[in-house]
Enzyme design. Structure first.
Site, short mmCIF file in Angstrom:
data_model
loop_
_atom_site.label_atom_id
_atom_site.label_comp_id
_atom_site.label_asym_id
_atom_site.label_seq_id
_atom_site.Cartn_x
_atom_site.Cartn_y
_atom_site.Cartn_z
N ASN A 1 0.79 -1.22 0.00
CA ASN A 1 0.00 0.00 0.00
C ASN A 1 0.83 1.28 0.00
O ASN A 1 0.28 2.37 0.13
CB ASN A 1 -0.93 -0.02 1.23
N TYR B 1 2.19 10.06 -11.19
CA TYR B 1 1.37 9.23 -10.31
C TYR B 1 0.47 8.31 -11.13
O TYR B 1 0.40 7.10 -10.88
CB TYR B 1 0.54 10.12 -9.40
N LYS C 1 0.65 4.20 -11.18
CA LYS C 1 -0.46 3.40 -10.68
C LYS C 1 -1.11 2.55 -11.77
O LYS C 1 -1.57 1.43 -11.51
CB LYS C 1 -1.49 4.30 -10.01
#
Length: 234
Positions: free
Chosen positions: A97, A164, A168
């Site tokens: 995570n 980002y 991801k």
């Protein structure tokens, strides 16, 4: 009624705050022995002490899972997996995570260092963690892995977060590839894609989804990137 994760050992990276912290609490409430890992000792310690105060079982380990081993030594990801196995005998569930949002910048304005740091945190850290978690699970009869991707990566919801989003989206693809490669080894791998901005979901709601994916209730769910959003999300 028995708890869903009674007797299970769960590793949560990025477990000192946010989604990781909420998931650590949720796994502990369901009977798991939880190990939280991350870069910030104070946050990890607070998470562990609060879980113990509520009657749960938890410990922590300091690790920067993006860091490679130096001079042939173990990476932090390898070291934390080895430490959990040495302490508890196994890892049944891993929730990867660690997340860095990075600055809001148009693609052409992202500097090389920000690009590299963002991909290291969000992609390389997940890959290194999976590399060593999978190796352990393959030797020990299987397990479950859940990774944190993002619906910015899968849906491109917001401009200004190119590094980002790219990192991801890559986590989502990596998850799907690994899931196909290792399901025959008894290792079930999925991802979640929450919205980091706006009203996507509360951390407790996201944690509930992580637990479901990690549980026997989702035993037939393999290689999914489960997007957690609402039509009204920003």
């Amino acid at each position: 009624m028995s708890k869903r994760f009674a007797g299970k050992v769960v590793l949560v990276t990025g477990g000192g705050e946010g989604i990781g912290r909420a998931a650590a609490f949720a796994f502990a409430r369901e009977g798991a022995e939880v190990v939280v890992a991350g870069r910030h000792p104070e946050m990890l310690h607070d998470t562990v002490e609060e879980i113990k105060a509520l009657g749960g079982n938890a410990s922590c380990g300091i690790a920067d899972v993006t860091r490679h081993g130096e001079d042939g030594g173990a990476s932090d990801a390898e070291a934390i997996v080895a430490a959990v196995v040495e302490r508890h005998g196994r890892i049944d569930v891993a929730f990867n995570n660690v997340t860095e949002l990075g600055p809001n910048q148009p693609v052409a304005e992202i500097c090389e260092s920000v690009w590299g740091e963002t991909l290291a945190a969000n992609l390389t850290g997940v890959w290194l963690s999976m590399k060593h978690e999978i190796a352990h699970m393959e030797r020990n009869g299987g397990g479950v892995i859940v990774n944190t991707a993002s619906n910015i990566g899968s849906q491109g919801m917001l401009p200004g977060l190119g590094a980002y989003a790219a990192s991801k989206a890559a986590v989502s693809t990596l998850t799907q590839t690994a899931a196909r490669e290792y399901i025959d080894k008894g290792i079930r791998i999925n991802a979640i894609s929450p919205c980091p901005l706006g009203r996507g979901a509360k951390v407790e709601e996201i944690a509930d989804t992580v637990l479901w994916l990690a549980s026997d209730e989702a035993s037939y769910v393999v290689g999914h990137d489960l997007v957690l959003d609402r039509k009204t999300a920003v």
